[in-house]
Design an enzyme around this catalytic site. Sequence first.
Site, PDB file in Angstrom:
ATOM      1  N   ARG A  11       2.448   2.777   9.679  1.00  0.00           N
ATOM      2  CA  ARG A  11       1.706   3.496  10.725  1.00  0.00           C
ATOM      3  C   ARG A  11       2.622   4.061  11.812  1.00  0.00           C
ATOM      4  O   ARG A  11       2.194   4.927  12.582  1.00  0.00           O
ATOM      5  CB  ARG A  11       0.653   2.584  11.356  1.00  0.00           C
ATOM      6  N   VAL A  18      10.823  -7.393   9.462  1.00  0.00           N
ATOM      7  CA  VAL A  18      11.986  -6.510   9.618  1.00  0.00           C
ATOM      8  C   VAL A  18      11.687  -5.544  10.761  1.00  0.00           C
ATOM      9  O   VAL A  18      10.594  -4.956  10.819  1.00  0.00           O
ATOM     10  CB  VAL A  18      12.269  -5.739   8.310  1.00  0.00           C
ATOM     11  N   LYS A  59       4.980 -10.013   9.175  1.00  0.00           N
ATOM     12  CA  LYS A  59       4.471  -8.931  10.029  1.00  0.00           C
ATOM     13  C   LYS A  59       2.947  -9.001  10.121  1.00  0.00           C
ATOM     14  O   LYS A  59       2.361  -8.782  11.173  1.00  0.00           O
ATOM     15  CB  LYS A  59       4.946  -7.594   9.462  1.00  0.00           C
ATOM     16  N   HIS A  73       9.228  -3.541   3.389  1.00  0.00           N
ATOM     17  CA  HIS A  73       8.796  -3.763   2.006  1.00  0.00           C
ATOM     18  C   HIS A  73      10.005  -4.076   1.118  1.00  0.00           C
ATOM     19  O   HIS A  73       9.942  -4.954   0.260  1.00  0.00           O
ATOM     20  CB  HIS A  73       8.124  -2.505   1.445  1.00  0.00           C
ATOM     21  N   MET A  94       0.843  -1.201   0.000  1.00  0.00           N
ATOM     22  CA  MET A  94       0.000   0.000   0.000  1.00  0.00           C
ATOM     23  C   MET A  94       0.876   1.248   0.000  1.00  0.00           C
ATOM     24  O   MET A  94       0.417   2.346   0.345  1.00  0.00           O
ATOM     25  CB  MET A  94      -0.947  -0.013   1.200  1.00  0.00           C
ATOM     26  N   GLY A  95       2.151   1.106  -0.377  1.00  0.00           N
ATOM     27  CA  GLY A  95       3.042   2.263  -0.464  1.00  0.00           C
ATOM     28  C   GLY A  95       3.580   2.676   0.891  1.00  0.00           C
ATOM     29  O   GLY A  95       3.566   1.899   1.840  1.00  0.00           O
ATOM     30  N   ALA A  96       4.080   3.936   0.961  1.00  0.00           N
ATOM     31  CA  ALA A  96       4.787   4.415   2.154  1.00  0.00           C
ATOM     32  C   ALA A  96       5.873   3.395   2.506  1.00  0.00           C
ATOM     33  O   ALA A  96       5.960   2.901   3.635  1.00  0.00           O
ATOM     34  CB  ALA A  96       3.832   4.644   3.320  1.00  0.00           C
ATOM     35  N   LEU A  97       6.684   3.109   1.503  1.00  0.00           N
ATOM     36  CA  LEU A  97       7.599   1.972   1.592  1.00  0.00           C
ATOM     37  C   LEU A  97       8.693   2.187   2.635  1.00  0.00           C
ATOM     38  O   LEU A  97       9.219   3.291   2.804  1.00  0.00           O
ATOM     39  CB  LEU A  97       8.232   1.724   0.213  1.00  0.00           C
ATOM     40  N   GLN A 114      -2.848 -12.193   7.693  1.00  0.00           N
ATOM     41  CA  GLN A 114      -3.027 -11.901   6.265  1.00  0.00           C
ATOM     42  C   GLN A 114      -2.305 -12.944   5.411  1.00  0.00           C
ATOM     43  O   GLN A 114      -2.845 -13.422   4.405  1.00  0.00           O
ATOM     44  CB  GLN A 114      -2.483 -10.503   5.973  1.00  0.00           C
TER      45      GLN A 114
END
Length: 285
Positions: A189, A178, A151, A39, A32-35, A155
């Site tokens: 977040r 990580v 993490k 990621h 969802m980005g904000a790497l 999911q």
Amino acid sequence: MTAPILRRLSELHALTGRWQAEGARIAVVPTMGALHAGHLALVSAAKAGADRVIVTIFVNPRQFDNPDDLAKYPRTEGSDAEKLAPLGVDAVYVPDPDQIYPEGFATTVSVAGVSEGLCGAHRPGHFDGVATVVSKLLLQTRAGCAFFGEKDYQQLMVVRRLVRDLDLPVEIVGCPTVREADGLALSSRNQRLSPAARARAPALFAALDAAAGAIGGGAAVAAALEEARGAILAGGFAAVEYLELRSAATLAPLAAADAPARLLAAAYLDGVRLIDNVPVPPAGG
Ligand code: AMP
């Protein structure tokens, strides 16, 4: 070299069609980005396991049960592209919303069992949203393998189940969490924590790690969980949403670590919901 950013499914199919004609194995890393480095570790694992790597960036509205959380979710496409550039990613798929949810979209992929309890009990519709978008991204990218982080352990289990149940021709690869040097699991977040809260945030992992060690060492599960809950609250968290011992393979609740187990928790700090989980070493091992 900077990877091309694709926003339309037709562009993605043109590229993956060429790669398939060359016999290339395609990997996808859905995000969802904000790497962050978590990621990027998935991307490195994908590079090592495939000929071509696609990173997808899509903030999926259907997996947010809380409109405020969706509105506040960081969107940082420019810096995401910069972080991916040195890794040799072959394409970044940032679909326009109508490429995922065209007008009249009416299908939901819903995985029972592993999606129940834990985050599923507290985020209504979340895993339906995840299962639906992941199904689409796996099929749209024509990936032979897909990389997900431990993490988000529940999911990962939901995705494994759906791929098995629907016979999707994709290998699902789980990668370890990580962490920051102080143990805090990297998360988009974390950016929302105040400096004071950020300093307290490692209490969640510290409590899980201590409880996992105690249970592995033979301590009674209920007592270890109670102690961990107390430590998280004493560490400055406002509330513990859940803290549970589950089977690592099926996510069934466990009263004792008599099978490979995972300790999973969600807790609120500074108005931010953080999740984390750790493996539990075999009792007596
Ligand atoms: P997200 O962008 O939060 O949807 O996450 C995209 C993928 O990155 C998911 O497979 C996550 O499990 C994974 N991920 C997120 N944080 C971490 C982390 N700290 N370590 C490893 N993988 C992570």
